[in-house]
Design a protein around this motif. Structure first.
Motif, short mmCIF file in Angstrom:
data_model
loop_
_atom_site.label_atom_id
_atom_site.label_comp_id
_atom_site.label_asym_id
_atom_site.label_seq_id
_atom_site.Cartn_x
_atom_site.Cartn_y
_atom_site.Cartn_z
N SER A 64 -34.91 -36.24 -53.11
CA SER A 64 -33.50 -35.89 -53.59
C SER A 64 -33.36 -35.92 -55.10
CB SER A 64 -32.77 -37.32 -52.96
OG SER A 64 -32.88 -38.35 -53.84
N SER A 90 -25.95 -40.71 -49.15
CA SER A 90 -25.90 -39.45 -49.58
C SER A 90 -27.00 -38.95 -50.44
CB SER A 90 -24.59 -39.34 -50.22
OG SER A 90 -24.40 -39.97 -51.64
N MET A 98 -26.37 -33.89 -48.43
CA MET A 98 -25.90 -34.53 -47.33
C MET A 98 -24.94 -35.77 -47.60
SD MET A 98 -29.23 -36.93 -46.10
CE MET A 98 -29.95 -38.06 -47.30
N SER A 120 -28.72 -42.53 -38.02
CA SER A 120 -27.94 -41.62 -38.71
C SER A 120 -26.99 -41.14 -37.98
CB SER A 120 -28.90 -40.65 -39.20
OG SER A 120 -29.78 -41.19 -40.05
N GLU A 126 -29.59 -34.65 -41.78
CA GLU A 126 -30.52 -35.29 -42.35
C GLU A 126 -31.91 -34.55 -42.37
OE1 GLU A 126 -32.23 -39.81 -43.17
OE2 GLU A 126 -30.98 -39.53 -41.22
N TRP A 130 -33.79 -33.62 -45.71
CA TRP A 130 -35.24 -34.13 -46.19
C TRP A 130 -36.08 -33.19 -46.01
CZ3 TRP A 130 -34.42 -37.69 -49.43
CH2 TRP A 130 -33.64 -38.74 -49.17
#
Length: 133
Positions: A64, A90, A98, A120, A126, A130
């Motif tokens: 991220s 997030s 996200m 989730s 998601e 990822w």
């Protein structure tokens, strides 16, 4: 020293997570913790032990680009050794982002988190964030 209740352990964990205090976060886990990461992405599956969970969390921060955040979105709900906590999480990387709701379910025994199950709001989104394996 008295045993920490599941509610106190969960509060300590989420407060530390919100501050980015990873030593305190990791100190809440039992040595044999099992983390169940949902979905069909590079992080999905079971991660065992403090080393496995640490590698998972580090990988999420790296993927991220350091933007992953999780905050408590409502009161913790306690049922014996189980603590369910509504969360919002997030992250952003490159042109993908996200931001969604979820529930983290912690199992706390003898003052330590022994198991983590995550839920989730939008599993497909998601997974897209990822990256699929």
């Amino acid at each position: 020293m008295s045993e920490q209740t599941p509610a106190v352990v969960a509060t300590t964990y989420f407060d530390a997570l919100g501050r980015g205090d990873m030593p305190t976060v990791m100190a809440q886990f039992d040595e044999a913790v099992v983390w169940h990461q949902p979905g069909a992405n590079r992080f999905s599956g079971d991660h065992a032990g403090i080393g496995g969970v640490g590698a998972l969390l580090g990988g999420m921060m790296e993927t991220s680009q350091g933007t992953f955040q999780l905050s408590v979105a409502g009161p913790a709900m306690v049922n014996g050794e189980f603590v369910a906590v509504p969360v919002r999480f997030s992250g952003r990387r490159d042109d993908v982002s996200m931001d969604m709701a979820g529930v983290d379910l912690l199992t706390v025994r003898d003052g330590k988190i022994v198991e983590v199950h995550l839920f989730s709001e939008d599993g497909a989104a998601e997974d897209d964030f990822w990256g699929r394996p």
